[in-house]
Scaffold this motif. Structure first.
Motif, short mmCIF file in Angstrom:
data_model
loop_
_atom_site.label_atom_id
_atom_site.label_comp_id
_atom_site.label_asym_id
_atom_site.label_seq_id
_atom_site.Cartn_x
_atom_site.Cartn_y
_atom_site.Cartn_z
N GLY A 186 -1.51 -6.09 -0.84
CA GLY A 186 -1.39 -4.86 -1.11
C GLY A 186 -2.29 -4.16 -0.26
N CYS A 187 -2.77 -2.91 -0.36
CA CYS A 187 -3.63 -2.22 0.64
C CYS A 187 -4.79 -2.76 0.84
CB CYS A 187 -3.70 -0.92 -0.23
SG CYS A 187 -4.80 0.25 0.68
N PHE A 188 -5.06 -2.68 2.51
CA PHE A 188 -6.57 -3.31 2.67
C PHE A 188 -7.54 -2.05 2.88
CE2 PHE A 188 -3.82 -6.00 6.13
CZ PHE A 188 -3.58 -6.69 5.03
N SER A 189 -7.40 -1.11 2.15
CA SER A 189 -8.23 0.29 2.29
C SER A 189 -8.68 0.66 3.48
CB SER A 189 -9.23 -0.24 1.29
OG SER A 189 -10.07 0.94 0.93
N GLN A 190 -7.64 0.63 4.47
CA GLN A 190 -7.98 1.04 6.03
C GLN A 190 -6.97 2.24 6.35
OE1 GLN A 190 -11.02 -0.25 7.40
NE2 GLN A 190 -11.06 -1.36 5.21
N CYS A 191 -6.20 2.85 5.39
CA CYS A 191 -5.35 3.54 5.31
C CYS A 191 -5.29 4.74 6.45
CB CYS A 191 -4.90 4.19 4.00
SG CYS A 191 -4.93 3.00 2.44
N GLY A 244 0.82 -1.26 0.15
CA GLY A 244 0.15 -0.05 -0.08
C GLY A 244 0.89 1.34 -0.05
N GLU A 245 0.24 2.41 -0.21
CA GLU A 245 0.94 3.73 -0.23
C GLU A 245 1.53 4.03 1.20
OE1 GLU A 245 -1.47 6.87 -1.87
OE2 GLU A 245 0.25 8.08 -1.62
N TRP A 246 0.90 3.59 2.32
CA TRP A 246 1.22 4.18 3.73
C TRP A 246 1.82 3.28 4.50
CZ3 TRP A 246 1.11 8.86 2.65
CH2 TRP A 246 0.05 9.47 1.95
#
Ligand code: FES
Length: 117
Positions: free
Chosen positions: A50-55, A14-16
């Protein structure tokens, strides 16, 4: 029956989580090393994700088949998750992701990328 007794996904793509909000890459590396040192590589799998969309709540990881999510995990925390959860079967409650109290699933950020709570 599962191929692995426990399968861990660490947000490292992920990005963060990997390097901005903490050391997700270090969490992944530490868990991988602990599993290898314990000779458990055929029973416990540590994967990049990848990102879990809980950034903003990271670094995050999830343990299956228990479906336990962890938030704000550090490489030092990885030792506790390994000992208590992956070996002992008991989730580490203090690190468990609590979406109801930790805010929106994606926390807002300021211009410099820091999470705004
Ligand atoms: S960057 Fe890890 S949950 Fe989005």
């Amino acid at each position: 029956m599962s191929v692995y007794e426990r399968h861990v996904f660490v947000c490292t793509r992920g990005e963060w989580c990997p390097a901005v909000d903490g050391d997700g890459l270090g969490v992944h590396a530490r868990l991988k090393a602990l599993v290898k040192a314990a000779g458990l590589a055929d029973r416990v799998r540590i994967n990049h994700s990848g990102c879990f969309s809980q950034c903003g709540n990271g670094p995050m990881l999830v343990v299956y088949p228990d479906a336990v999510w962890y938030a704000g995990v550090s490489p030092d925390d990885a030792d506790e998750i390994f000992e208590r959860h992956l070996l002992g079967g008991e989730p580490v409650e203090r690190l468990r992701y609590q979406p109801a109290t930790m805010g929106p699933h994606k926390l807002p950020r300021d211009e410099s990328g820091h999470v705004v709570r």
